[in-house]
Design a protein around this motif. Sequence first.
Motif, PDB file in Angstrom:
ATOM      1  N   HIS A   1      23.687  58.494  76.835  1.00 44.73           N
ATOM      2  CA  HIS A   1      24.018  57.312  77.646  1.00 44.73           C
ATOM      3  C   HIS A   1      23.555  57.628  79.072  1.00 44.73           C
ATOM      4  N   PRO A   2      22.255  57.686  79.272  1.00 42.41           N
ATOM      5  CA  PRO A   2      21.702  58.227  80.522  1.00 42.41           C
ATOM      6  C   PRO A   2      22.137  57.489  81.771  1.00 42.41           C
ATOM      7  N   ALA A   3      22.405  56.207  81.659  1.00 39.75           N
ATOM      8  CA  ALA A   3      22.795  55.447  82.845  1.00 39.75           C
ATOM      9  C   ALA A   3      24.173  55.835  83.354  1.00 39.75           C
ATOM     10  N   LYS A   4      24.998  56.461  82.497  1.00 36.33           N
ATOM     11  CA  LYS A   4      26.383  56.785  82.865  1.00 36.33           C
ATOM     12  C   LYS A   4      26.699  58.261  82.617  1.00 36.33           C
ATOM     13  N   ARG A   5      25.716  59.128  82.802  1.00 38.92           N
ATOM     14  CA  ARG A   5      25.912  60.568  82.607  1.00 38.92           C
ATOM     15  C   ARG A   5      26.523  60.859  81.233  1.00 38.92           C
ATOM     16  N   ASN A   6      26.023  60.146  80.245  1.00 38.12           N
ATOM     17  CA  ASN A   6      26.440  60.317  78.851  1.00 38.12           C
ATOM     18  C   ASN A   6      27.924  60.035  78.630  1.00 38.12           C
ATOM     19  N   ALA A   7      28.486  59.127  79.428  1.00 35.34           N
ATOM     20  CA  ALA A   7      29.858  58.690  79.189  1.00 35.34           C
ATOM     21  C   ALA A   7      29.929  57.967  77.850  1.00 35.34           C
ATOM     22  N   MET A   8      31.031  58.161  77.162  1.00 33.16           N
ATOM     23  CA  MET A   8      31.225  57.587  75.828  1.00 33.16           C
ATOM     24  C   MET A   8      31.754  56.163  75.917  1.00 33.16           C
ATOM     25  N   THR A   9      31.072  55.236  75.260  1.00 24.43           N
ATOM     26  CA  THR A   9      31.586  53.876  75.112  1.00 24.43           C
ATOM     27  C   THR A   9      32.511  53.821  73.900  1.00 24.43           C
ATOM     28  N   ALA A  10      33.243  52.731  73.788  1.00 26.54           N
ATOM     29  CA  ALA A  10      34.115  52.557  72.624  1.00 26.54           C
ATOM     30  C   ALA A  10      33.310  52.585  71.331  1.00 26.54           C
ATOM     31  N   ALA A  11      32.120  51.979  71.359  1.00 28.67           N
ATOM     32  CA  ALA A  11      31.285  51.981  70.154  1.00 28.67           C
ATOM     33  C   ALA A  11      30.889  53.397  69.758  1.00 28.67           C
ATOM     34  N   MET A  12      30.655  54.252  70.737  1.00 25.49           N
ATOM     35  CA  MET A  12      30.305  55.640  70.437  1.00 25.49           C
ATOM     36  C   MET A  12      31.495  56.403  69.882  1.00 25.49           C
ATOM     37  N   TRP A  13      32.684  56.187  70.466  1.00 28.03           N
ATOM     38  CA  TRP A  13      33.886  56.832  69.917  1.00 28.03           C
ATOM     39  C   TRP A  13      34.080  56.416  68.458  1.00 28.03           C
ATOM     40  N   ARG A  14      33.896  55.118  68.190  1.00 28.00           N
ATOM     41  CA  ARG A  14      34.094  54.630  66.822  1.00 28.00           C
ATOM     42  C   ARG A  14      33.070  55.207  65.855  1.00 28.00           C
ATOM     43  N   ALA A  15      31.844  55.402  66.329  1.00 27.30           N
ATOM     44  CA  ALA A  15      30.762  55.838  65.446  1.00 27.30           C
ATOM     45  C   ALA A  15      30.861  57.307  65.067  1.00 27.30           C
ATOM     46  N   LEU A  16      31.486  58.120  65.907  1.00 23.84           N
ATOM     47  CA  LEU A  16      31.454  59.564  65.679  1.00 23.84           C
ATOM     48  C   LEU A  16      32.116  60.001  64.369  1.00 23.84           C
ATOM     49  N   PRO A  17      33.311  59.521  64.024  1.00 23.39           N
ATOM     50  CA  PRO A  17      33.913  59.986  62.766  1.00 23.39           C
ATOM     51  C   PRO A  17      33.059  59.702  61.533  1.00 23.39           C
ATOM     52  N   GLU A  18      32.471  58.525  61.448  1.00 24.34           N
ATOM     53  CA  GLU A  18      31.627  58.198  60.293  1.00 24.34           C
ATOM     54  C   GLU A  18      30.382  59.083  60.266  1.00 24.34           C
ATOM     55  N   LEU A  19      29.795  59.312  61.418  1.00 21.75           N
ATOM     56  CA  LEU A  19      28.630  60.189  61.491  1.00 21.75           C
ATOM     57  C   LEU A  19      28.984  61.598  61.031  1.00 21.75           C
ATOM     58  N   LEU A  20      30.118  62.099  61.469  1.00 23.54           N
ATOM     59  CA  LEU A  20      30.553  63.440  61.077  1.00 23.54           C
ATOM     60  C   LEU A  20      30.834  63.529  59.581  1.00 23.54           C
ATOM     61  N   THR A  21      31.399  62.475  59.013  1.00 23.20           N
ATOM     62  CA  THR A  21      31.667  62.472  57.570  1.00 23.20           C
ATOM     63  C   THR A  21      30.371  62.619  56.781  1.00 23.20           C
ATOM     64  N   GLY A  22      29.349  61.883  57.185  1.00 25.84           N
ATOM     65  CA  GLY A  22      28.073  61.983  56.501  1.00 25.84           C
ATOM     66  C   GLY A  22      27.454  63.359  56.619  1.00 25.84           C
ATOM     67  N   LEU A  23      27.543  63.978  57.790  1.00 28.71           N
ATOM     68  CA  LEU A  23      26.981  65.309  57.980  1.00 28.71           C
ATOM     69  C   LEU A  23      27.791  66.365  57.240  1.00 28.71           C
ATOM     70  N   ALA A  24      29.109  66.184  57.158  1.00 26.34           N
ATOM     71  CA  ALA A  24      29.942  67.130  56.415  1.00 26.34           C
ATOM     72  C   ALA A  24      29.597  67.119  54.936  1.00 26.34           C
ATOM     73  N   ASP A  25      29.229  65.957  54.425  1.00 24.45           N
ATOM     74  CA  ASP A  25      28.904  65.827  52.998  1.00 24.45           C
ATOM     75  C   ASP A  25      27.474  66.240  52.670  1.00 24.45           C
ATOM     76  N   ASP A  26      26.679  66.513  53.686  1.00 26.16           N
ATOM     77  CA  ASP A  26      25.279  66.874  53.474  1.00 26.16           C
ATOM     78  C   ASP A  26      25.172  68.366  53.191  1.00 26.16           C
ATOM     79  N   PRO A  27      24.772  68.760  51.980  1.00 26.06           N
ATOM     80  CA  PRO A  27      24.699  70.191  51.659  1.00 26.06           C
ATOM     81  C   PRO A  27      23.657  70.944  52.474  1.00 26.06           C
ATOM     82  N   ALA A  28      22.731  70.218  53.091  1.00 20.91           N
ATOM     83  CA  ALA A  28      21.720  70.873  53.920  1.00 20.91           C
ATOM     84  C   ALA A  28      22.275  71.315  55.269  1.00 20.91           C
ATOM     85  N   VAL A  29      23.442  70.801  55.637  1.00 15.90           N
ATOM     86  CA  VAL A  29      24.033  71.113  56.936  1.00 15.90           C
ATOM     87  C   VAL A  29      24.947  72.326  56.806  1.00 15.90           C
TER      88      VAL A  29
END
Length: 265
Positions: free
Chosen positions: A24-52
């Motif tokens: 989020h370059p305009a705000k020194r990578n401050a987290m928006t609500a959409a980013m907070w919401r997206a993180l758990p789902e993203l982490l779930t997918g990466l946790a389930d990936d055997p390549a990770v």
Amino acid sequence: MDAATDAALLHSVADGVATIVISHPAKRNAMTAAMWRALPELLTGLADDPAVRVLVLTGAGPTFCAGADISSLTGTAGDAAAPGATGAAGAPDPRDLAVAAEESLAAFPKPTLAAIRGFCVGGGSQLAAACDLRFAEEGASFGVTPARLGIVYRASSTRRLASLVGPAWAKYLLFSAELIGAETALRAGFLNELLPAGQLDKRVAEFTRILASRSALTQAAAKEFADDRTDRDAYWEDQAAGSEDTAEGVAAFLERRAPRFTWTP
């Protein structure tokens, strides 16, 4: 991508290492609500990936994360449910978004490492604290800043900070909301390693290669035990008994070769 703010969580996977970039370059990578919401789902997918095998969390450019997007705290960005905001009637408590993201990161079943440059403040410090390890570059600044806004952190976030730096430093940071430098953060126990300018990426790549080569069985069990899960001894004994990792590790040591561990979460 959050079109209104050009904010996103970018991710990639290479050589067993997943990297999430807070962008989020305009705000020194401050987290928006959409980013907070997206993180758990993203982490779930990466946790389930055997390549990770390992996860790295970092920020785009010269800053890790400057906390929550202040414009969204008041709803001016059209997102009244941002962390720290009052929220519309019927909306979830805004703080719950940040805590859910933090807890999902802390619960990630594989080793996690925060690679930090520049500001690591507020919600950024929450995310860094939720990682297993924290490496930073000289010149980084750290702060836990709810006292500047009259926000009360959830007990889980405060306890996690205190478990890293101890009650005295946690109170110092929370009471004052003052920023501390990287050397002070290292001395306080918030950081594991402090690197000279220009050396962070090289060291993180080197260390994550080491982590990816080690036993995932050992790492997963150690992560739970270090996080005060004391009710799972029998489970991990069964996992070890059913795995060939111990025999492989001993054989590799005796044969002076790299082990080929096979257990996965």
